[in-house]
Write a protein that holds these residues in place. Sequence first.
Motif, mmCIF file in Angstrom:
data_model
loop_
_atom_site.group_PDB
_atom_site.id
_atom_site.type_symbol
_atom_site.label_atom_id
_atom_site.label_comp_id
_atom_site.label_asym_id
_atom_site.label_seq_id
_atom_site.Cartn_x
_atom_site.Cartn_y
_atom_site.Cartn_z
ATOM 1 N N ARG A 80 0.804 -1.223 0.000
ATOM 2 C CA ARG A 80 0.000 0.000 0.000
ATOM 3 C C ARG A 80 0.836 1.273 0.000
ATOM 4 O O ARG A 80 0.512 2.222 -0.679
ATOM 5 N N GLY A 81 1.880 1.325 0.803
ATOM 6 C CA GLY A 81 2.669 2.554 0.899
ATOM 7 C C GLY A 81 3.412 2.868 -0.387
ATOM 8 O O GLY A 81 3.780 1.970 -1.144
ATOM 9 N N ALA A 82 3.661 4.165 -0.630
ATOM 10 C CA ALA A 82 4.327 4.582 -1.868
ATOM 11 C C ALA A 82 5.728 3.998 -1.978
ATOM 12 O O ALA A 82 6.126 3.513 -3.040
ATOM 13 N N ALA A 83 6.485 4.036 -0.881
ATOM 14 C CA ALA A 83 7.851 3.500 -0.919
ATOM 15 C C ALA A 83 7.842 1.995 -1.156
ATOM 16 O O ALA A 83 8.650 1.460 -1.928
ATOM 17 N N ASP A 84 6.918 1.300 -0.497
ATOM 18 C CA ASP A 84 6.823 -0.151 -0.682
ATOM 19 C C ASP A 84 6.410 -0.488 -2.117
ATOM 20 O O ASP A 84 6.886 -1.464 -2.705
ATOM 21 N N ARG A 85 5.504 0.320 -2.664
ATOM 22 C CA ARG A 85 5.071 0.082 -4.049
ATOM 23 C C ARG A 85 6.212 0.317 -5.027
ATOM 24 O O ARG A 85 6.358 -0.399 -6.021
ATOM 25 N N LEU A 86 7.035 1.319 -4.747
ATOM 26 C CA LEU A 86 8.170 1.596 -5.627
ATOM 27 C C LEU A 86 9.156 0.424 -5.622
ATOM 28 O O LEU A 86 9.623 -0.005 -6.683
ATOM 29 N N ALA A 87 9.447 -0.096 -4.428
ATOM 30 C CA ALA A 87 10.342 -1.255 -4.334
ATOM 31 C C ALA A 87 9.721 -2.469 -5.029
ATOM 32 O O ALA A 87 10.418 -3.243 -5.701
ATOM 33 N N TYR A 88 8.410 -2.624 -4.883
ATOM 34 C CA TYR A 88 7.689 -3.741 -5.507
ATOM 35 C C TYR A 88 7.791 -3.659 -7.028
ATOM 36 O O TYR A 88 8.053 -4.657 -7.707
ATOM 37 N N LEU A 89 7.619 -2.458 -7.575
ATOM 38 C CA LEU A 89 7.735 -2.285 -9.028
ATOM 39 C C LEU A 89 9.140 -2.590 -9.513
ATOM 40 O O LEU A 89 9.321 -3.212 -10.564
ATOM 41 N N LEU A 90 10.144 -2.158 -8.747
ATOM 42 C CA LEU A 90 11.529 -2.421 -9.142
ATOM 43 C C LEU A 90 11.802 -3.923 -9.235
ATOM 44 O O LEU A 90 12.489 -4.389 -10.149
ATOM 45 N N LYS A 91 11.257 -4.692 -8.298
ATOM 46 C CA LYS A 91 11.436 -6.145 -8.345
ATOM 47 C C LYS A 91 10.790 -6.727 -9.603
ATOM 48 O O LYS A 91 11.368 -7.607 -10.261
ATOM 49 N N LEU A 106 3.155 0.470 -19.930
ATOM 50 C CA LEU A 106 2.552 0.881 -18.668
ATOM 51 C C LEU A 106 1.447 -0.087 -18.266
ATOM 52 O O LEU A 106 1.357 -0.523 -17.111
ATOM 53 N N GLY A 107 0.605 -0.448 -19.236
ATOM 54 C CA GLY A 107 -0.491 -1.357 -18.946
ATOM 55 C C GLY A 107 -0.020 -2.731 -18.508
ATOM 56 O O GLY A 107 -0.590 -3.332 -17.591
ATOM 57 N N ASP A 108 1.036 -3.231 -19.176
ATOM 58 C CA ASP A 108 1.579 -4.545 -18.820
ATOM 59 C C ASP A 108 2.078 -4.548 -17.369
ATOM 60 O O ASP A 108 1.794 -5.473 -16.605
ATOM 61 N N LEU A 109 2.828 -3.504 -17.013
ATOM 62 C CA LEU A 109 3.386 -3.438 -15.666
ATOM 63 C C LEU A 109 2.286 -3.271 -14.629
ATOM 64 O O LEU A 109 2.337 -3.894 -13.560
ATOM 65 N N ALA A 110 1.285 -2.449 -14.940
ATOM 66 C CA ALA A 110 0.172 -2.258 -14.007
ATOM 67 C C ALA A 110 -0.569 -3.564 -13.768
ATOM 68 O O ALA A 110 -0.954 -3.883 -12.638
ATOM 69 N N VAL A 157 0.912 3.422 -11.187
ATOM 70 C CA VAL A 157 2.149 2.926 -11.780
ATOM 71 C C VAL A 157 2.820 4.025 -12.603
ATOM 72 O O VAL A 157 4.049 4.172 -12.564
ATOM 73 N N HIS A 158 2.031 4.810 -13.325
ATOM 74 C CA HIS A 158 2.593 5.917 -14.118
ATOM 75 C C HIS A 158 3.320 6.903 -13.208
ATOM 76 O O HIS A 158 4.435 7.355 -13.526
ATOM 77 N N ARG A 159 2.729 7.236 -12.082
ATOM 78 C CA ARG A 159 3.350 8.189 -11.158
ATOM 79 C C ARG A 159 4.667 7.629 -10.608
ATOM 80 O O ARG A 159 5.674 8.350 -10.523
ATOM 81 N N LEU A 160 4.677 6.368 -10.259
ATOM 82 C CA LEU A 160 5.900 5.757 -9.730
ATOM 83 C C LEU A 160 6.973 5.629 -10.808
ATOM 84 O O LEU A 160 8.174 5.791 -10.539
ATOM 85 N N LEU A 161 6.551 5.344 -12.024
ATOM 86 C CA LEU A 161 7.510 5.255 -13.131
ATOM 87 C C LEU A 161 8.228 6.569 -13.373
ATOM 88 O O LEU A 161 9.394 6.581 -13.781
ATOM 89 N N GLN A 162 7.541 7.688 -13.130
ATOM 90 C CA GLN A 162 8.196 8.986 -13.328
ATOM 91 C C GLN A 162 9.398 9.147 -12.395
ATOM 92 O O GLN A 162 10.436 9.689 -12.780
#
Length: 255
Positions: free
Chosen positions: A6-17, A28-32, A42-47
């Motif tokens: 849920r948290g922004a930092a946790d989501r960022l780490a999750y996306l990196l993995k 963007l759609g595939d990653l989401a 996901v778009h906001r975190l990708l920026q």
Amino acid sequence: MSHAPRGAADRLAYLLKLIASGPSRFSLGDLAERAGLPASSVHRLLQSLLRSGLVERGLAQSYRPGRELHRLASQLVANFDLVRVARPFLDALVAQWHETAVLCIYSPTQHKAIIADIADTPHPLRFAVSRGGEISLPWGSLGRAILAHLPPGEAEAIFREAQVGPLTGRPRSTRQEMIAELAAIRREGYARYFDPRYDIAGIAAPIFGVDGEIYGCVGVTMPSNRYQLHLEDDLSVAVREAATKLSELAAISHS
């Protein structure tokens, strides 16, 4: 699919993995979809990842892992790549003992061990082991070699989580029995497992990293009918020595 944090930092780490695990190009759609998150999030975190160079834009509105991410990964591998360093030890175990040798790395966030590398036995009859597979810690020699060396609070959490064996479907040992078994593993420096009902057996020893923290384990697996052949030989000593040498190399690399 795992639930997204849920948290922004946790989501960022999750996306990196997710990005690091592939594919090499993604939309963007595939990653989401893989992340189970709204495309807007996901778009906001990708920026943020784009600004840091960890992600780069590709062709036709695609993205790819950035050169900065590759550079950081290369630095870590250059410092100590346990899989690369352990491979000669796995090959040596197979050459001498003719049983499948396995390297596991412990994930403290998941409370599981991941099979990082395998050297297969030449025997056509073997216990199937797959790279990337998860090892539940209260069962088997590989899991228990790690569990025996976890901090008490962490081990207690694993006791509570794991009630039924993933392969056998049987309840795990009682807490008292498990405490005694893990104490014996710490005394002897290796774990043994033997279950003829499911034709599974193995011997494993812990690998320690910096400051003596458990890093993973190295072991051999075999059908239980061949386990009896190794009761009187030095296979357990060889496994323990391989783990000790890998622990020394890990400590040197982080010193």
